[in-house]
Enzyme design. Sequence first.
Site, mmCIF file in Angstrom:
data_model
loop_
_atom_site.group_PDB
_atom_site.id
_atom_site.type_symbol
_atom_site.label_atom_id
_atom_site.label_comp_id
_atom_site.label_asym_id
_atom_site.label_seq_id
_atom_site.Cartn_x
_atom_site.Cartn_y
_atom_site.Cartn_z
ATOM 1 N NE ARG A 1 50.873 85.410 66.780
ATOM 2 C CZ ARG A 1 49.699 85.083 67.312
ATOM 3 N NH1 ARG A 1 48.848 84.333 66.639
ATOM 4 N NH2 ARG A 1 49.351 85.518 68.511
ATOM 5 C CE LYS B 1 67.511 92.166 60.545
ATOM 6 N NZ LYS B 1 67.822 90.797 61.017
ATOM 7 N NE ARG C 1 69.944 87.843 68.667
ATOM 8 C CZ ARG C 1 68.972 87.006 68.977
ATOM 9 N NH1 ARG C 1 68.007 86.767 68.122
ATOM 10 N NH2 ARG C 1 68.967 86.390 70.149
#
Length: 322
Positions: free
Chosen positions: A320, A185, A119
Amino acid sequence: MESNADLTLIRCLADGRFHSGAELGEALGISRAAIWKRVQRLDQWGLVVESVRGKGYRLPRPLDLLDPPALERALAGRATLQFEPVTTSTNADALALAASGAPTPVVVTTECQSAGRGRRGRAWQSPFGANLYVSVLYELAGGFSALGGLSLAAGVAVAGALGRAAPDLRPGLKWPNDLLVDGAKLGGVLIELAGEMDGRVQVVVGVGLNVAMNDRQAGAIDQSWIDLQRACATPPSRTTLVGSVALALIDMLDRFAADGFAPFMAPFEALDLCRDQPVMLHAAEGARPAVARGVAEDGALRVEIDGETRTVHGGEVSLRLQ
C-alpha cells in the site's frame, strides 16, 4: 503449433530482418499466397509480423530463441531437459512426468505456453520467444508438511540467479512468490505438488520471468510490470537465463531437502520488500489492511492487524502506498 512449418517460419523471421514471400515460400515449400495465411496465424502466439510491399515480412524486433543443446551442456548432467517449442504449461508437463514416474530432477522449458498458469488460477501471459517459462520437477521426502517456505526459498534462488546473470539488476521479493523491480512485477513462482501427504512428494517449482515483452503482448496484465529489457542495461540471453535459473533451483532444492527453509530465511529477509511496510492482506475472509512484520520459521507471513501480530499461511499481499 499446427505444424513444423510454423516453427520454420518463426526461425526464418527471428533475425528481425525483411524476408520476401518468395524466400519464405521456398524455405517452407509452400506458395507465396500460403505464406500470407500462415503469417496471420502467428498472432495466436503473441507474434505480430509486419508486411511491407516490395520488402516482405519481418518481426518488429529479433527473437532470442532458446538453444536446447546449449541448455543440455549448461545442466551438465544434473537434470534431464524436456523442451517443446510450444506447450500448454511447463508446470502441467512436469506434473505429467511425475505421474509417469519419470526420474528426477527434470527441467521443463518452452518458447511459448498456450495456457500458462499463475497463482490462484490466474493466467500467465506467455508469448512466443518473449519471456522465460521453466519448471523443475524434484522429489522430496517428509510429506507436504515439510515444504513450508519452499516458494520463498525458490524466490531467493531465482533472485540470486538474476543477480549473477545481470549484475546491475536489483530484484526484491514480495511474499509469497513475486519478484519485483522498482515496484513492478518482473516474475513469479508457482509451486505444485503430487505424491503422498506424509511420504515422498514430487515438487514442481515453476518460474515465469518477463524478458522482452511488448505492450501488446502484455495487454491482459492487470498490474504494473517490467521486463529485463527495461530493467537492466545488458539482459542475458534467454538460454543463459534458463540455465542459470534451473541450476539455482536445483541447488536450492538440494539444500532444502537437507535443511528445510532455515538456510533461506536470512537471504529472504534481505530481499523482503514488505517487511515493516503497510500492506493489504488478501485472504479467504477478504482483504484487510495490515503491516507486514517479516516471516516465521516455516515461511508464513507475520502481520500486525489492529495492534495484534498474527501469522498467515495462505493468501497474498499487495503493498500500500503511504
